[in-house]
Structure formats: structure tokens, C-alpha cells
Design an enzyme around this catalytic site. Structure first.
Site, PDB file in Angstrom:
ATOM      1  NE  ARG A   1     -11.066  36.579 -29.572  1.00  0.00           N
ATOM      2  CZ  ARG A   1     -10.597  35.465 -30.147  1.00  0.00           C
ATOM      3  NH1 ARG A   1     -10.963  35.145 -31.371  1.00  0.00           N
ATOM      4  NH2 ARG A   1      -9.782  34.673 -29.486  1.00  0.00           N
TER       5      ARG A   1
ATOM      6  CE1 TYR B   1     -22.540  58.121 -42.019  1.00  0.00           C
ATOM      7  CE2 TYR B   1     -21.742  55.861 -41.859  1.00  0.00           C
ATOM      8  CZ  TYR B   1     -21.897  57.110 -41.309  1.00  0.00           C
ATOM      9  OH  TYR B   1     -21.423  57.381 -40.049  1.00  0.00           O
TER      10      TYR B   1
ATOM     11  CG  ASP C   1     -26.443  51.010 -45.426  1.00  0.00           C
ATOM     12  OD1 ASP C   1     -27.364  50.834 -44.601  1.00  0.00           O
ATOM     13  OD2 ASP C   1     -25.460  51.739 -45.204  1.00  0.00           O
TER      14      ASP C   1
ATOM     15  CE  LYS D   1     -27.424  56.156 -37.802  1.00  0.00           C
ATOM     16  NZ  LYS D   1     -26.233  55.298 -37.708  1.00  0.00           N
TER      17      LYS D   1
END
Length: 369
Positions: free
Chosen positions: A49, A101, A170, A195
Site C-alpha cells: 500500500r 470534465y 488537468d 487515455k
């Protein structure tokens, strides 16, 4: 603004220069949750983790492209959440793009507003007119998704810093090869590597890049303590995809500009938008701020029914909601509630041969005007 070929070469060889004889050139996938700690916890990796060799390899590669330390997270929204939720508290104000978005706005509405964070929405193209006094975080998405509007990152960053705000960009639509927000004054880059960096539509991932150690540490601690961690396989897949990003992105952007020019002249389409077109209202800004105009094109057809007919008829276009993959994809964005006309289509240009793709688009548009 141009891409730096040296950075691309450094990214490709970020780990190969120090490989011992007999080591695999390809990054090994290390699916480990537990690491040996005989007599000490002072080790590069202690528990899955908190980190691992596959994560580290991708973070180093992305860090070369971003020229900043990078933290990988399980999706683009995980990257955005990690920054916003670690830097906003009751009484703070955050500026978000009203035309960006949609998931970012929903995150803010459902999880920031209820705890006392004031969320202000503004269209991307109007950020220049927004008074930034009193904001804790200013989040920019340029080009905006899906309408591909722009704002001046350097200008917004300068004003935001004067007001004491953290500037987050972004950069999903352009990647570090198309636009370099940190060089333009932003504090933080967030992106969905699902993407173009991955490019093969088979893994979710995101990253946060910053040159501010305080931001980096908060995001790293958030990832470890909240447990929102990327999978080892997904990280490995994105690392593999990243190695061909330049080649794919070049084809995608070059084809997109050709197709945008032809779509603009086609009688069936209207309101074609692409930052590389001289008709784009912010084309001059795109030329200054962006190395490439990107692989996304927006255009309108008369109505929702016509747009759906186009999507059904296009044989070399996948009807899908993501973008940046090797396969060209498209969708009618109004179905998600975006503030665009019902017949607005977002086209994500892939890696198909340009002329073959145009022939398919042309036959799909025939008779729709």
C-alpha cells in the site's frame, strides 16, 4: 512551445542505463504486497500500500516527462480527488471549470460542498475575467472537455499566486507532449493516464506531478492512508504504453488536424472545433501555449438522432466514452449532461491511417446534412 526530444529519450532509457548484465530490458511486473524486512524497516519497499518497484518505475518515467516528482494513482479522478481533498477544508473556496470534465463537478457537489467548501464554477474561456481573490485552489482544464475551450495558464497562474491560491491543471487532453503546465506557472498537474499515455484502452490510472514538496507529501500520504492505490498490472500496462506515446500521439494529432480541416468544410457538419484550426477563437493562445493541438475534435450535427445515425454508420469509429486510444472513438456528449448541443459529437482520433479514417467519416456523413 515544443516537446524536448532529450526528455523523450531520457524517459525511454530512464531505467535501462543502470541494468546489470542479464537483466530484462522490459520492466518486470512485480505483483508483491509484502517485502522482506529482516531486522529493519529502512528498506526501499515495505508494504504494497505504500509503494513498490512497478509504481516507482512508472513514477520515474512520468517524472522525466513532467520534469517534476510524480505520484501515480488508480485513475484520473483519483488524482484530482487526492489534490482537492488534501488541500480544501471548511471555509475554503475552489474554482472549477463549468465546462470541464463533469465528474470533477460531481465530486465537488457531493463531497466538497457538504463539508463547507465553497465551489465556484466558471467557463474555461472566462477564467481571465474571474476575480481570484479568496480562492484556495484554482483548477484549470485547458483544452476543456468536451468543447475544447482554452484559457491562458500563465496568466491565470500569475493572478492566482498573487491571491495566494494553488493552481492545478488537468492536462489529460494533451499529455506532457502537448502542453507543459508546470513550465507555464502551474503548481500541480493532474491527468488521466487511462487515455493517451496508456493508449490501449485496457487500464485505468492517473498521476499527480508537482515541484512543490508539500503538495507531493500530502498526496503520497493520502494515497497510503486512504488506500486508493493503483494495481500493479495496471501500472505495468501504462508504463509499457508510455514508451510508445510519442509515436502514437504524433499520428493522432497530425490526423486530427487533417480531419478537422476537412470536417470544417463538409456540408453535413457545423461548429467544428479544434485548437489547431485558425477558426478556433483562441487559436493564437493555442499556438503559444501548446506544442500540439491534440487528438480531439468537436462538431455538431443537426440533432441527437442525426448524431446517433452518424455513429452507427461509422465503421472505423468505436462508440465509446473515453479517448486517447489507438482506436478512433466518438460519442454524443449531451447524453452525459454536458452543456453542448444535442447533436454535438466528440471525436477522438486514433492511430488508423488518416485517409482510411477520412473515407469512413465521409461515408458516415453522407446525406446527413
Amino acid at each position: 512551445m515544443d516537446s524536448d526530444p532529450a526528455l523523450l529519450a531520457d524517459m525511454l532509457h530512464h531505467r535501462t542505463g543502470s541494468l546489470p548484465a542479464g537483466s530484462p530490458v522490459a520492466l518486470p511486473l512485480t505483483p508483491a504486497s509484502t517485502y522482506a524486512l529482516p531486522g529493519t524497516i529502512d528498506a526501499p519497499f515495505t508494504y504494497g500500500r505504500a509503494g513498490g518497484p512497478t509504481w516507482s518505475a512508472l513514477e520515474e518515467a512520468l517524472g522525466v516527462l513532467e520534469q517534476a516528482e510524480t505520484v501515480v494513482l488508480p485513475s484520473g479522478m483519483a488524482a484530482i480527488s487526492a489534490v482537492l481533498l488534501t488541500h480544501l477544508t471548511r471555509g475554503d473556496r475552489v474554482l472549477l471549470p463549468s465546462d470541464g470534465y463533469y465528474a470533477t463537478r460531481r465530486l465537488a457537489e457531493q463531497f466538497l460542498t457538504p463539508v463547507g467548501v465553497e465551489v465556484v464554477l466558471r467557463p474555461t474561456a472566462e477564467y481571465a475575467q474571474q476575480d481570484l481573490d479568496g480562492f484556495t485552489v484554482v483548477l484549470v482544464e485547458t483544452p476543456s472537455n468536451p468543447a475544447l475551450d482554452l484559457c491562458d495558464i500563465a496568466e491565470v497562474s500569475a493572478r492566482a499566486h498573487a491571491a495566494g491560491a494553488l493552481v492545478v491543471v488537468d492536462n489529460t487532453t494533451l499529455t506532457p507532449l502537448g502542453q507543459r503546465p508546470l513550465e507555464l506557472g502551474a503548481d500541480v498537474v493532474v491527468a488521466s493516464d487511462t487515455k493517451a499515455p496508456n493508449g490501449h484502452s485496457d487500464a485505468l490510472l492517473g498521476h499527480v506531478a508537482t515541484r512543490r514538496p508539500d503538495v507531493l507529501e500530502r498526496v503520497r500520504q493520502w494515497r497510503t492512508l486512504a488506500g486508493g492505490i493503483p494495481g500493479q498490472l495496471e501500472t505495468w500496462l501504462v508504463h509499457r504504453g508510455l514508451e510508445t506515446l510519442e509515436l502514437r500521439f504524433d499520428r493522432m494529432c497530425s490526423s486530427a488536424l487533417v480531419l478537422a480541416e476537412r470536417l470544417e468544410e463538409h456540408p453535413a457538419t457545423r461548429d467544428v472545433v479544434h485548437p489547431g484550426l485558425p477558426s478556433h477563437p483562441q487559436h493564437e493562445l493555442a499556438s503559444r501555449q501548446m506544442a500540439r493541438a491534440g487528438s480531439l475534435i468537436g462538431f455538431a450535427l443537426p440533432d441527437a438522432e442525426t448524431a446517433e445515425r452518424f455513429l452507427e454508420r461509422a465503421r472505423r469509429v468505436v462508440s465509446a466514452t473515453s479517448f486517447g486510444g489507438v482506436h478512433t472513438s466518438a460519442e454524443r456528449r449531451a447524453r452525459w449532461g454536458d452543456a453542448v448541443p444535442e447533436g454535438f459529437v466528440r471525436l477522438s482520433v486514433g492511430c488508423e491511417p488518416t485517409e482510411e479514417l477520412w473515407a469512413d467519416l465521409e461515408q458516415a456523413l453522407r446525406g446527413l446534412g
